[in-house]
Design an enzyme around this catalytic site. Sequence first.
Site, PDB file in Angstrom:
ATOM      1  N   VAL A 161       0.973  -1.237  -0.036  1.00 32.25           N
ATOM      2  CA  VAL A 161      -0.043   0.112  -0.083  1.00 32.25           C
ATOM      3  C   VAL A 161       0.777   1.334   0.230  1.00 32.25           C
ATOM      4  O   VAL A 161       1.959   1.160   0.555  1.00 32.25           O
ATOM      5  CB  VAL A 161      -0.800  -0.027   1.327  1.00 32.25           C
ATOM      6  CG1 VAL A 161      -1.721   1.301   1.418  1.00 32.25           C
ATOM      7  CG2 VAL A 161      -1.633  -1.164   1.321  1.00 32.25           C
ATOM      8  N   CYS A 162       0.399   2.193  -0.596  1.00 34.38           N
ATOM      9  CA  CYS A 162       1.014   3.709  -0.618  1.00 34.38           C
ATOM     10  C   CYS A 162      -0.133   4.553  -0.757  1.00 34.38           C
ATOM     11  O   CYS A 162      -1.153   4.500  -0.239  1.00 34.38           O
ATOM     12  CB  CYS A 162       2.151   3.762  -1.876  1.00 34.38           C
ATOM     13  SG  CYS A 162       1.503   3.916  -3.437  1.00 34.38           S
ATOM     14  N   ARG A 163       0.242   5.836  -1.038  1.00 39.77           N
ATOM     15  CA  ARG A 163      -0.841   6.941  -1.334  1.00 39.77           C
ATOM     16  C   ARG A 163      -1.800   6.656  -2.281  1.00 39.77           C
ATOM     17  O   ARG A 163      -3.019   6.658  -2.038  1.00 39.77           O
ATOM     18  CB  ARG A 163      -0.099   8.220  -1.147  1.00 39.77           C
ATOM     19  CG  ARG A 163      -0.970   9.502  -1.140  1.00 39.77           C
ATOM     20  CD  ARG A 163      -0.216  10.697  -1.188  1.00 39.77           C
ATOM     21  NE  ARG A 163      -1.187  11.865  -1.703  1.00 39.77           N
ATOM     22  CZ  ARG A 163      -1.525  12.287  -2.870  1.00 39.77           C
ATOM     23  NH1 ARG A 163      -0.926  11.646  -3.839  1.00 39.77           N
ATOM     24  NH2 ARG A 163      -2.460  13.214  -3.236  1.00 39.77           N
ATOM     25  N   MET A 223      -4.163   4.505  -0.642  1.00 40.32           N
ATOM     26  CA  MET A 223      -4.964   5.074   0.665  1.00 40.32           C
ATOM     27  C   MET A 223      -5.734   6.297   0.167  1.00 40.32           C
ATOM     28  O   MET A 223      -6.592   6.539   1.000  1.00 40.32           O
ATOM     29  CB  MET A 223      -3.798   5.921   1.649  1.00 40.32           C
ATOM     30  CG  MET A 223      -3.080   4.699   2.345  1.00 40.32           C
ATOM     31  SD  MET A 223      -4.008   3.361   3.344  1.00 40.32           S
ATOM     32  CE  MET A 223      -4.593   4.105   4.716  1.00 40.32           C
TER      33      MET A 223
END
Length: 99
Positions: free
Chosen positions: A62-64, A90
């Site tokens: 997961v990242c932004r 996210m």
Amino acid sequence: MKQMTAKEVETLLNEGKNLNIVDVREVAEVAEGKIPGAVNIPLGLLEFRMHELDKSKEYTLVCRSGGRSGQASQFLEGQGFNVINMSGGMLAWEGKLEK
């Protein structure tokens, strides 16, 4: 590269599935909130900390927005890890947050 949407990840967690989530955002970004139970390993440190991961497990990255986790997924796949990129990151996450 395998992908899963943020909604699919949220559904699996709500069903009680035990997912190994690795958040590759920077520490300051994670401080604003992360998926409960996620482990933070910033993308820039992944090469040096991948020994903390177990090749027998599957990891959801997961990242932004999904870009950095996509890079992390490609890197870890090349190292023999079983990974899934959470597309949308996210920004697409509507589930609970842990601070």
